[in-house]
Design a protein around this motif. Structure first.
Motif, short mmCIF file in Angstrom:
data_model
loop_
_atom_site.label_atom_id
_atom_site.label_comp_id
_atom_site.label_asym_id
_atom_site.label_seq_id
_atom_site.Cartn_x
_atom_site.Cartn_y
_atom_site.Cartn_z
N GLY A 129 0.81 -1.20 0.00
CA GLY A 129 0.00 0.00 0.00
C GLY A 129 0.85 1.26 0.00
O GLY A 129 0.54 2.24 -0.67
N GLN A 130 1.94 1.22 0.76
CA GLN A 130 2.81 2.39 0.84
C GLN A 130 3.50 2.67 -0.49
O GLN A 130 3.68 3.81 -0.90
CB GLN A 130 3.87 2.20 1.92
N LEU A 131 3.88 1.60 -1.17
CA LEU A 131 4.51 1.77 -2.48
C LEU A 131 3.49 2.29 -3.48
O LEU A 131 3.76 3.22 -4.25
CB LEU A 131 5.08 0.44 -2.97
N ALA A 132 2.28 1.71 -3.42
CA ALA A 132 1.24 2.10 -4.38
C ALA A 132 0.88 3.56 -4.24
O ALA A 132 0.56 4.24 -5.22
CB ALA A 132 0.01 1.22 -4.17
N VAL A 192 -0.42 9.12 -5.94
CA VAL A 192 -0.26 10.56 -5.66
C VAL A 192 0.46 11.28 -6.80
O VAL A 192 0.00 12.30 -7.30
CB VAL A 192 0.52 10.76 -4.34
N HIS A 193 1.60 10.73 -7.23
CA HIS A 193 2.42 11.47 -8.19
C HIS A 193 2.11 11.15 -9.65
O HIS A 193 2.39 11.94 -10.53
CB HIS A 193 3.91 11.20 -7.94
N GLN A 194 1.56 9.97 -9.92
CA GLN A 194 1.36 9.61 -11.32
C GLN A 194 -0.10 9.44 -11.69
O GLN A 194 -0.43 9.10 -12.82
CB GLN A 194 2.13 8.31 -11.63
N GLY A 195 -0.98 9.64 -10.69
CA GLY A 195 -2.41 9.55 -10.98
C GLY A 195 -2.87 8.18 -11.43
O GLY A 195 -3.81 8.05 -12.19
N ALA A 196 -2.18 7.13 -10.97
CA ALA A 196 -2.58 5.78 -11.37
C ALA A 196 -3.80 5.33 -10.58
O ALA A 196 -4.06 5.84 -9.49
CB ALA A 196 -1.42 4.82 -11.12
N ARG A 218 1.88 -2.32 -10.01
CA ARG A 218 3.22 -1.78 -10.18
C ARG A 218 4.06 -1.99 -8.92
O ARG A 218 5.25 -2.31 -8.99
CB ARG A 218 3.13 -0.28 -10.52
N ALA A 219 3.40 -1.84 -7.75
CA ALA A 219 4.12 -2.04 -6.49
C ALA A 219 4.68 -3.46 -6.41
O ALA A 219 5.86 -3.66 -6.08
CB ALA A 219 3.19 -1.76 -5.31
N VAL A 220 3.83 -4.44 -6.75
CA VAL A 220 4.28 -5.84 -6.69
C VAL A 220 5.42 -6.06 -7.70
O VAL A 220 6.41 -6.72 -7.42
CB VAL A 220 3.11 -6.80 -6.97
N ASP A 221 5.25 -5.43 -8.88
CA ASP A 221 6.28 -5.56 -9.90
C ASP A 221 7.61 -4.99 -9.43
O ASP A 221 8.67 -5.57 -9.64
CB ASP A 221 5.82 -4.84 -11.17
N ARG A 222 7.55 -3.82 -8.77
CA ARG A 222 8.80 -3.20 -8.27
C ARG A 222 9.44 -4.04 -7.17
O ARG A 222 10.66 -4.15 -7.10
CB ARG A 222 8.53 -1.78 -7.77
#
Lengths: 608, 230
Positions: free
Chosen positions: A399-402, A407-411, A419-423
């Motif tokens: 959740g923290q990564l997401a 916030v910054h990319q409007g995903a 994306r968080a899991v991918d990173r």
């Protein structure tokens, strides 16, 4: 002492307590006779010009009686507080000196007493000890004691865990002596602060006891007694009761305010929020054109704190894409503040100025606040020594990564989560799906640091600032994190600024090394030259004093005598001169950082 | 001094598992391991700060002293250096000051240091005071638990030199604990490697560092950052 008077609360508390003390000393000699003078002509009067607070049933002036009663009220409160404090401190200290079983009994008793309502305890004791001032003082003392006992116990327990207490135990110092020499002096400060507040409480408590008729008995009188006597007339002549009530309230408020302010001053928590914003200084002529290639370009960065303390002085630094630059120095050299200044994280009241501070070709000093934040948020990734400082312990890792992506990319939430899991997978966290659902405390230290790096990779960072990212980790984990940083820099083409006190780690990871001493860059050199081609005597001494796996064990290690001067101690000359073997008279003037061979700069007159 | 079958349990967790370790007289035994390997718990057990099972033979357990990692936490901030050093002394009051001065000179600190408070000293100086305090009890064994890891690199060297000179001049036996293999290699005669509460390898320093037999020791050696790595 000065800060006591700086805040309104401190000023009010100090003034009130000061007045009370003066009243206690001077009251009875001045108004004593007046307070005792019986005048049958003016019995039970209300407020008048001659008697501002009215008179009592014997025609005595109540204002005079209130002023005189101050001494008895305060003395009784002081006595009660002392009884409570001494009793409580002894009770609280006992468990540290008694054998285990007896200690447990004392702790249990204190726990039971703390749970018992204080006023009930006071009244019970007062009734048992007999009506009158003595009973009331004992009662209030007994009511105060459990709180003190608990405080002493808690404070003593925290000090008992200290290394110096362990050291004393090993030296065979008896427990009683440890208590008296090590524990009590180190907990005295909070106890004394608590005493001030307890005094206010005791004053109110005693007034309450007298008011209930359990305290001071006639012909003696304190504020509570006066209040008791006047209370019956509160509807007909209110001033009679209000006078003593105001006196009690003012004294109680005074002591509590003073105790509060003292406690706050002692805990030194006055660090207001707010971040220093980099301010562009008028550019000196020879600044040159900005480097179009550089991701980060810093010129003449200075961080100042009030009082002329300047931990970072005129630092210049350039980092190119795909490059890892190591910033090394001892604690206090200003290396971490440099990182904070670049990230806009220097705490108030620090002030940051720079002739140039460019990130990705944009001057940070010229950007409006909102755009600067956006630029830093999307293109800068920061990794700190303690990964727990960057992760919220209450939230799940994924959740923290997401959040970064939303916030910054409007995903959308689903995209951000994927994306968080991918990173997380990208930084080689095994089972990223499961780990993303866990809380930070369920991850090991190395895993947490990976998660923080993954958080930085949620965007497309242009600059990664890693401040001692492996200092808290084991060597085997450190190795993995270093490899990860190298890969991330290589594949993303980001620039990395790696800050460390460990010159061996820097030597292994970085392409270029910047050495800081006392707030300034003293040498900048390619990493291949670090081991044997360094020119500055400080860099050379650092390298020589570091034992590695090839150090000759038959020789003593090199060491540097003395210590690094603190920012406040710095003079105009070379900061290293006092510890330097090569120092000459010339070093009274500060050597500039000048080119020294290819891609190499040094600030030393004697470098050869 | 021989530590035999020493085990420390905290509830169901076994922090130190059946460790047997010999510390020859006048030798420095280096103990390496990562965080959680049990090396600090072993130190605290040996010095009697945590309860253990097993035994320590060949020496008086009361004559074991320890120097701690953080020199900022191991000296009482309200006591002068002299008072701290004097704490473990067993000498008549009259001889006390001379003894404090002797101990301070052993760790290369001037006698004038005795009147100062810890806050006036640098980290390296504080660590010397902690060593002097421990020496005051005339220990048979000195346990040094990560004594250089809170220090800056530039002063670490002088503390390591002190450790070696104490062994040479006083014939002091020492258990030197560190996570830093390069540091342990530099000061120790014998190296012991701990992993998850167990002792996995032990031998003469050159042997363990030069030709490690245990897989874990090998991975530890490989991970040491090297400035001069080709």
């Amino acid at each position: 002492m000065r800060h006591l008077l700086r805040t309104p609360a401190g000023l009010a508390g100090t003034t009130l307590v000061g007045l009370m003390v003066i009243l206690a000393i001077a009251g009875p000699p001045i108004w004593g006779a007046e307070a005792e003078r019986i005048d049958p002509a003016v019995i039970l009067q209300g407020a008048s010009a001659a008697h501002p607070l009215g008179t009592d049933n014997l025609g005595r002036d109540i204002l005079a009686r209130v002023l005189v009663a101050g001494r008895l009220s305060l003395v009784l409160a002081l006595l009660a507080t002392l009884i409570g404090a001494i009793g409580g401190i002894v009770l609280g200290a006992l468990p540290s000196v008694l054998p285990r079983r007896a200690a447990r009994l004392v702790t249990g008793t204190v726990n039971a007493l703390v749970a018992f309502p204080g006023l009930l305890l006071a009244m019970f004791t007062a009734v048992v000890a007999g009506l009158g001032a003595r009973g009331a003082v004992l009662g209030i003392g007994v009511a105060i004691a459990p709180g003190f006992a608990r405080l002493t116990q808690t404070l003593a327990a925290s000090v008992s865990g200290a290394d110096y207490v362990s050291a004393a135990r090993m030296l065979g110092v008896p427990r009683r002596r440890i208590m008296a020499r090590h524990v009590l002096p180190n907990i005295a400060e909070p106890l004394i602060l608590n005493l001030t507040q307890a005094l206010g409480g005791a004053l109110l408590g005693l007034a309450g006891m007298s008011f209930l008729g359990l305290g001071v008995q006639p012909p003696s009188f304190d504020w509570g007694r006066l209040l008791f006597d006047g209370f019956g007339r509160i509807y007909s002549t209110p001033a009679v009761a209000l006078g003593p009530a105001v006196a009690v309230a003012l004294a109680g408020i005074g002591f509590n305010l003073l105790g509060d302010v003292l406690a706050r001053a002692a805990s030194r928590t006055a660090v207001p929020a707010g971040k220093a914003v980099p301010r562009a200084v008028s550019a000196p002529g020879a600044l040159g054109e900005p480097d179009p290639e550089a991701v980060l370009e810093v010129r003449d960065l200075t961080v100042t704190f009030p009082g002329g303390v300047t931990p970072v002085r005129g630092l210049s630094l350039t980092v190119a894409p795909g490059e890892i630059v190591g910033l090394v120095g001892e604690s206090g050299s200003g290396k971490s503040l440099t990182a904070s200044a670049i990230g806009g994280l220097v705490p108030y009241p620090g002030e940051v100025s720079a002739a140039r501070l460019r990130l990705c070709g944009t001057d940070l000093g010229e950007l409006p606040e909102q755009e600067r934040r956006k630029l830093l948020g999307t293109s800068l990734a920061m990794v700190f020594q303690d990964p727990m400082a960057s992760l919220n312990p209450a939230l799940r890792v994924g959740g923290q990564l997401a959040e970064v992506a939303t916030v910054h990319q409007g995903a959308s939430r689903a995209e951000a989560r994927a994306r968080a899991v991918d990173r997380l997978r990208h930084v080689r966290i095994p089972e990223p799906d499961r780990r993303a659902r866990q809380h930070p405390h369920e991850l090991s230290g190395g895993m947490r640091q990976r998660a923080v790096i993954a958080m930085g990779l949620m965007g497309t960072p242009r600059l990664i600032i890693a401040d001692e990212p492996t200092t808290a980790l084991d060597v085997t984990v450190q190795r993995q994190i270093l490899r990860l940083l190298r890969e991330v820099t290589g594949e993303s083409g980001a620039a990395t600024l790696f800050i460390s006190h460990d010159i061996a780690v820097v030597g292994e990871l970085c392409h270029r090394v910047v050495v800081m001493y006392a707030g300034r860059v003293v040498e900048e050199l390619p990493v291949e030259k670090l081991a044997s081609g360094a020119a500055h005597p400080y860099t050379r001494a650092l390298v020589a004093s570091l034992p590695d796996m090839d150090t000759d064990r038959s020789l003593p290690l090199a060491s540097i005598s003395g210590h690094q001067p603190s920012p406040a101690e710095l003079g105009p000359g070379c900061a290293f001169a006092a510890r330097c073997e090569l120092a000459t008279g010339r070093c009274a003037e500060r050597p500039p950082l000048i080119p020294y061979g290819k891609a190499h700069q040094v600030a030393c007159w004697e470098a050869s | 001094m021989i530590i035999k079958n020493l085990t420390v349990r905290f509830g169901a967790f076994t922090a130190v598992d059946d460790v047997t370790l010999e510390i020859p007289a006048g030798a420095i035994v280096g103990l390496v391991g990562e965080s959680g390997s049990g090396k600090s718990t072993l130190a605290r057990a040996v010095t009697g700060l945590v309860p253990y099972t097993g035994e320590i033979t060949g020496g008086d357990p009361r004559r074991i002293q320890m120097v701690f990692q953080d020199p900022y936490a191991s000296l009482d901030p309200r006591m002068t250096v002299g008072a701290s050093v004097a704490e473990g002394l067993r000498v008549p009051r009259a001889a006390r000051q001379a003894e404090v001065e002797r101990l301070l000179s052993l760790v290369s600190l001037p006698a004038s240091m005795a009147g100062r408070y810890p806050r006036e000293l640098s980290g390296g100086q504080r660590q010397r005071v902690a060593v002097a305090r421990a020496l005051g009890a005339r220990p048979e064994l000195l346990v040094a638990d990560e004594i250089t890891s809170a220090l800056d690199v530039s002063v670490q060297g002088s503390v390591l030199n002190l450790v070696r000179s104490l062994r040479e001049e006083l014939g002091l036996s020492m258990l030197f604990i560190s996570h830093n293999l390069a540091v342990v290699r530099y000061v120790s005669d014998v190296v012991a490697v701990m992993h998850r509460g167990r002792l996995v390898e032990m031998g003469a320093t050159e042997e363990v560092v030069g030709s490690p037999r245990n897989g874990y020791t090998r991975s530890l050696l490989e991970a040491v950052p090297r400035l001069r790595r080709a």
